[in-house]
Design a protein around this motif. Structure first.
Motif, PDB file in Angstrom:
ATOM      1  N   HIS A  15      20.366 -17.459 -40.375  1.00  0.00           N
ATOM      2  CA  HIS A  15      20.005 -18.559 -41.276  1.00  0.00           C
ATOM      3  C   HIS A  15      21.232 -19.405 -41.676  1.00  0.00           C
ATOM      4  CE1 HIS A  15      17.614 -20.463 -44.468  1.00  0.00           C
ATOM      5  NE2 HIS A  15      18.652 -20.291 -45.268  1.00  0.00           N
ATOM      6  N   HIS A  24      22.326 -23.420 -41.337  1.00  0.00           N
ATOM      7  CA  HIS A  24      22.884 -24.335 -42.349  1.00  0.00           C
ATOM      8  C   HIS A  24      24.189 -24.961 -41.853  1.00  0.00           C
ATOM      9  CE1 HIS A  24      20.236 -24.043 -45.763  1.00  0.00           C
ATOM     10  NE2 HIS A  24      20.332 -22.729 -45.858  1.00  0.00           N
ATOM     11  N   ASP A  76      16.524 -25.501 -47.096  1.00  0.00           N
ATOM     12  CA  ASP A  76      15.947 -24.793 -45.947  1.00  0.00           C
ATOM     13  C   ASP A  76      14.979 -25.679 -45.154  1.00  0.00           C
ATOM     14  OD1 ASP A  76      17.437 -22.670 -46.660  1.00  0.00           O
ATOM     15  OD2 ASP A  76      15.805 -21.508 -47.553  1.00  0.00           O
TER      16      ASP A  76
HETATM   17 ZN    ZN Z   1      19.110 -21.525 -46.850  1.00  0.00          ZN
END
Ligand code: ZN
Ligand code: KG4
Length: 341
Positions: free
Chosen positions: A111, A115, A304
């Motif tokens: 994840h 980013h 996100d």
């Molecule tokens: Zn995140």
């Protein structure tokens, strides 16, 4: 090559289609704010269930928006961690089984790598190497990025993440979940000079600490509460502005030191707190002062989303094979365990 990206690590369901040489062809995002708001924070089981309900229709929707069919996909990338285990399992199971049925690879994505690489989706993408300030709900790190999978963490928080501090102080001020953006909005009408909150670990290396700052806010506002525990709107706005200024100052100072220490000339801002307008303005100003170029993806790419996962998956396409995939779901997964693709 077309890669479908699936993000379900926490409280947002994100799906996007990335096409090499073209960019993001379509994307959809479903927020769970309405589900968790009543509880003041994310309820993991409710998060998993909502991902289950939303994911498949969103995949169909993204393909429809892009005007492509399932058979046009070349790989499916999904967030494999870090995150909530149940939520990760939803995205991982769907992506892996769909990929297996289509005989294409399923690509597990970190994840935070998503980013970090989100800035590459912008028109003016940075070249490697660059310094990244990664500030999300669970992480606050300064990372030297030499290339995909070549990450050296040179500073990080010793306790709370910056986003976590925003969320906790928002709660102290009685703001609804999700606290960070709400607090930022309130801060716009406040006086940032009114309360002198500490700038933790100022000039003491590249590590950060935000839990003392949160405690300082708590102790400062106590005497301002009335008999019912309420605060005036003026005090709330001034506390929000003064707190935000302390975080922004601290992060800006750490970036200044890190640019100096590494000699890097590009700074990339990543993660949800990167959507904060005051932080963006302050880092832009730092860039002008020290002669560094500052890159921040648009706010929707900071928080996100599925696009960053699709893109990071594409970066990791080499070696990814079709076949019976192993579903990867790792609640904890240090970023510097990654290696280049
Ligand atoms: Zn995140
Ligand atoms: O990257 P992200 O969307 O999810 C994680 O991977 O954690 O980051 C979420 C964090 C939350 O703590 C949220 O309050 C914070 O980013 N955040 C903000 C803003 N937008 C989101 N904090 C300050 N100002 C904002 N505008």
């Amino acid at each position: 090559m077309r890669v479908l990206g699936v993000e379900t690590s926490c409280d947002e369901t994100g799906v996007a289609l990335y096409e090499a040489g073209v960019g993001i062809r379509a994307e959809r995002l479903a927020s769970q704010i309405a589900i968790h708001a009543a509880f003041g924070g994310v309820v993991p089981e409710l998060a998993s269930r909502d991902h289950i309900a939303k994911l498949l229709p969103m995949v169909a929707g993204v393909l429809e928006d892009a005007g492509v069919g399932l058979r046009d996909l070349d790989a499916i990338a999904y967030t494999a961690g870090p995150g909530l285990i149940g939520a990760l399992m939803v995205g991982g199971s769907l992506a892996s089984s769909l990929a297996y049925a289509l005989k294409i690879p399923a690509i597990p994505v970190h994840h935070l790598e998503g980013h970090l690489l989100a800035c590459m989706l912008e028109e003016s993408a940075p070249e490697f190497p660059f310094l990244a300030l990664l500030v999300s709900g669970g992480h606050s790190q300064l990372i030297e990025v030499a290339g995909v999978g070549r990450y050296r963490i040179i500073g990080e928080t010793l306790d709370d993440a910056a986003g976590e501090a925003f969320d906790k102080v928002a709660r102290l001020l009685g703001l609804p979940y999700p606290g960070g953006p709400e607090l930022a909005r309130l801060a716009e009408s406040g006086d940032a000079q009114r309360f002198a909150f500490p700038r933790p670990l100022r000039n003491q290396g590249l590590d950060m600490s935000f839990s003392g700052l949160k405690t300082a806010v708590r102790l400062t506002i106590e005497p301002h509460r009335d008999a019912n525990g309420a605060l005036t709107d003026r005090v709330r706005a001034d506390v929000a502005a003064s707190f935000q200024a302390a975080v922004v100052d601290t992060l800006t100072g750490k970036c200044r030191q890190a640019l100096e220490a590494t000699g890097l000339e590009r700074l990339v801002v990543a993660g949800g707190v990167g959507a904060n307008r005051s932080l963006r303005a302050s880092l832009a100003d730092l860039g002008r002062r020290v002669g560094a170029r500052v890159y921040y993806p648009r706010p929707a790419l900071c928080t996100d989303n599925g696009a960053m996962i699709a893109y990071a998956g594409w970066c990791r396409r080499t070696g990814a094979e079709a076949g019976l995939p192993r579903i990867v779901a790792k609640p904890r997964w240090p970023l510097d365990e990654l290696t280049p693709p």
